[in-house]
Design an enzyme around this catalytic site. Structure first.
Site, mmCIF file in Angstrom:
data_model
loop_
_atom_site.group_PDB
_atom_site.id
_atom_site.type_symbol
_atom_site.label_atom_id
_atom_site.label_comp_id
_atom_site.label_asym_id
_atom_site.label_seq_id
_atom_site.Cartn_x
_atom_site.Cartn_y
_atom_site.Cartn_z
ATOM 1 N N GLU A 163 0.711 -1.244 0.167
ATOM 2 C CA GLU A 163 0.012 0.278 0.103
ATOM 3 C C GLU A 163 0.629 1.136 0.335
ATOM 4 O O GLU A 163 0.533 2.038 0.615
ATOM 5 C CB GLU A 163 -0.937 -0.112 1.302
ATOM 6 N N GLU A 168 -5.495 -9.526 -0.502
ATOM 7 C CA GLU A 168 -6.115 -10.135 0.480
ATOM 8 C C GLU A 168 -7.563 -9.740 0.125
ATOM 9 O O GLU A 168 -7.811 -8.618 -0.638
ATOM 10 C CB GLU A 168 -5.819 -8.680 1.584
#
Ligand SMILES: *[C@@H]1O[C@H](CO)[C@@H](O)[C@H](O)[C@H]1NC(C)=O
Ligand SMILES: *[C@@H]1O[C@H](CO)[C@@H](O)[C@H](O)[C@H]1NC(C)=O
Ligand SMILES: *[C@@H]1O[C@H](CO)[C@@H](O)[C@H](O)[C@H]1NC(C)=O
Ligand SMILES: *[C@@H]1O[C@H](CO)[C@@H](O)[C@H](O)[C@H]1NC(C)=O
Ligand SMILES: *[C@@H]1O[C@H](CO)[C@@H](O)[C@H](O)[C@H]1NC(C)=O
Ligand SMILES: *[C@@H]1O[C@H](CO)[C@@H](O)[C@H](O)[C@H]1NC(C)=O
Ligand SMILES: *[C@@H]1O[C@H](CO)[C@@H](O)[C@H](O)[C@H]1NC(C)=O
Ligand SMILES: *[C@@H]1O[C@H](CO)[C@@H](O)[C@H](O)[C@H]1NC(C)=O
Length: 400
Positions: free
Chosen positions: A205, A318
């Site tokens: 991220e 994820e």
């Protein structure tokens, strides 16, 4: 329904500063970014909701208070798995409830937040014994606290068929975490070789965090491209360092980010992208969650990658469903409700179907992470298939 007027879910806004780098202004910045956690962002006609899940780890956020009590509270690895020979981790007994149905699972060893650390080979061995009954691929988020070597050592000692997507979790404002983790990965490759290594993911991220810290939202804006150059420097550096080892096979280098935060220049510099896609954070009800995740992934990641000349491979980094919240107020997000029955529904509607569709995904996640409950609250510490004490939740693993 077209994604143009649909909500996009992705996770996390947390800034994993290491303690050493923690200035009061960074603290403030982090607090401010946390307070923005549930706002809408308009990207062209797309609308996204910023959910907050402190994914991963790598570099710790832990304010090194009190971590002794927190790490001891959740550790009961010694009786989670029985061994025929207590001295031989490869003699572990299989748990009939576990089925090798998952393409992959996201995993962070307990006690891997720098600089508190505190992980142990014994616990990682237990985790690998359990994980190997569910999947033959795991992904890590970072390389701090010796987690790379611990996982490869545990695979060696348990003799299981497991490959690992290693991770390096760099911080935009500090070169040290990247370098520290790169060196740990290189050392581990020298010791353990590449037989059990599937790839190296540089960045978790990173673009989401960079944009958030610089008040921007579009990963391909000028600000996005500035952040991309920093990340690309790390990706290129890792590629060079790995090539210098003259390994017997080529190790792909990739990056992981929130589903709608991939920068084109970064994608052109990697072999693979890994995308975080969470229906819960997008206020999608459980009945629609699995299909929504697939649709989001195909439209925003797979199809986009096909338009690039290097056609990077794409995985879901994820996806999962939370089962509880630290505070009752955060148990639901619109129609998405954190509960074990809903995790069961997500398992039943996503896992075998994604396998059949040929989607590479890493289920989020192996076990509940106590440190996230303490650090962030909400549902963040409750995405595990297992509780933090390594007891399986009240779920049935699907047989595909
Ligand atoms: C890291 O873990 C490996 C495997 O258990 C061990 O051999 C090595 O000594 C550890 N390194 C450090 C610095 O703790
Ligand atoms: C071992 O795992 C790999 C994927 O990592 C898989 O392709 C292979 O079939 C597995 N082998 C066995 C014997 O299960
Ligand atoms: C890695 O990236 C950081 C910023 O994230 C940067 O400060 C550092 O110079 C980079 N290091 C290398 C070797 O590319
Ligand atoms: C791993 O296990 C094998 C035997 O199973 C052994 O030969 C090897 O030296 C071990 N260690 C490493 C670092 O691969
Ligand atoms: C699998 O593919 C079918 C057909 O495209 C789709 O309807 C379904 O949502 C997909 N499911 C998953 C979990 O990928
Ligand atoms: C959700 O959790 C955050 C802290 O993680 C808290 O600030 C907020 O008040 C909670 N929301 C509700 C509705 O309880
Ligand atoms: C999701 O639902 C929560 C309330 O449960 C609300 O605060 C938030 O604005 C909603 N977000 C979206 C994107 O609809
Ligand atoms: C593990 O934790 C769960 C959830 O807190 C609890 O219900 C269970 O009794 C615990 N199991 C053991 C063996 O401590």
């Amino acid at each position: 329904m077209s994604l143009n007027n649909q909500q996009q879910g992705y996770s996390s806004v947390e800034y994993p500063y290491s303690n050493a780098a923690y200035s009061s202004s960074q603290w403030l910045e982090k607090e401010q970014s946390r307070s923005r956690r549930s706002k809408w962002i308009t990207i062209g006609s797309l609308v996204a909701v910023l959910g907050l899940i402190a994914i991963g780890v790598g570099v710790g956020v832990t304010v090194a208070k009190n971590h002794k009590s927190s790490s001891s509270s959740s550790s009961s690895s010694s009786n989670a798995v029985e061994q025929t020979d207590p001295n031989d981790p490869s003699t572990f007994k299989l748990d009939a409830r576990l089925k090798k149905s998952f393409y992959g699972i996201a995993y962070t060893p307990e006690g891997s937040q720098y600089p508190a650390c505190g992980n142990s080979l014994e616990q990682v061995i237990t985790d690998i014994q359990l994980l190997s009954q569910l999947t033959d691929q795991i992904r890590l988020y970072g390389a701090d606290c010796n987690q790379t070597a611990l996982v490869l050592e545990a695979i060696n000692q348990t003799k299981v068929n497991m490959t690992v997507w290693l991770g390096n979790y760099p911080i935009p404002t500090d070169p040290a975490p990247y370098e520290r983790q790169r060196d740990a990965i290189i050392d581990a490759l020298k010791t353990y070789g590449v037989d059990h290594v599937a790839g190296i993911t540089v960045g978790n991220e990173y673009m989401l965090n960079y944009l958030n810290a610089n008040g921007a939202t579009d990963p391909n804006s000028d600000i996005g491209n500035q952040g991309a150059q920093l990340l690309i420097a790390n990706i290129t550096d890792t590629r060079t360092a790995v090539q210098a080892l003259n390994l017997p096979k080529t190790i792909p280098i990739g990056t992981a980010d929130a589903g709608s935060f991939f920068n084109t220049e970064v994608l052109e510099a990697v072999d693979y992208g890994m995308s975080n896609i969470h229906a819960w954070f997008a206020n999608v009800s459980i009945s629609q969650a699995a299909g929504w995740v697939n649709e989001f992934f195909q439209e925003n990641n797979v199809q986009v990658a096909q338009t690039l000349s290097n056609k990077p491979q794409f995985f879901i980094a994820e996806t999962g469903w939370p089962t509880a919240s630290k505070d009752a107020g955060n148990e639901s997000n619109g129609p998405s409700i954190a509960s074990e029955p809903n995790l069961q529904t997500f398992l039943d509607t996503f896992v075998c179907q994604a396998n059949k569709n040929g989607t590479g995904y890493f289920f989020f996640e192996y076990f509940d992470e106590t440190w996230k409950d303490e650090e962030f609250g909400g549902v963040e510490g409750h995405w595990g298939l297992f509780y933090s004490n390594r007891t399986l939740k009240d779920i049935t693993i699907p047989t595909c």
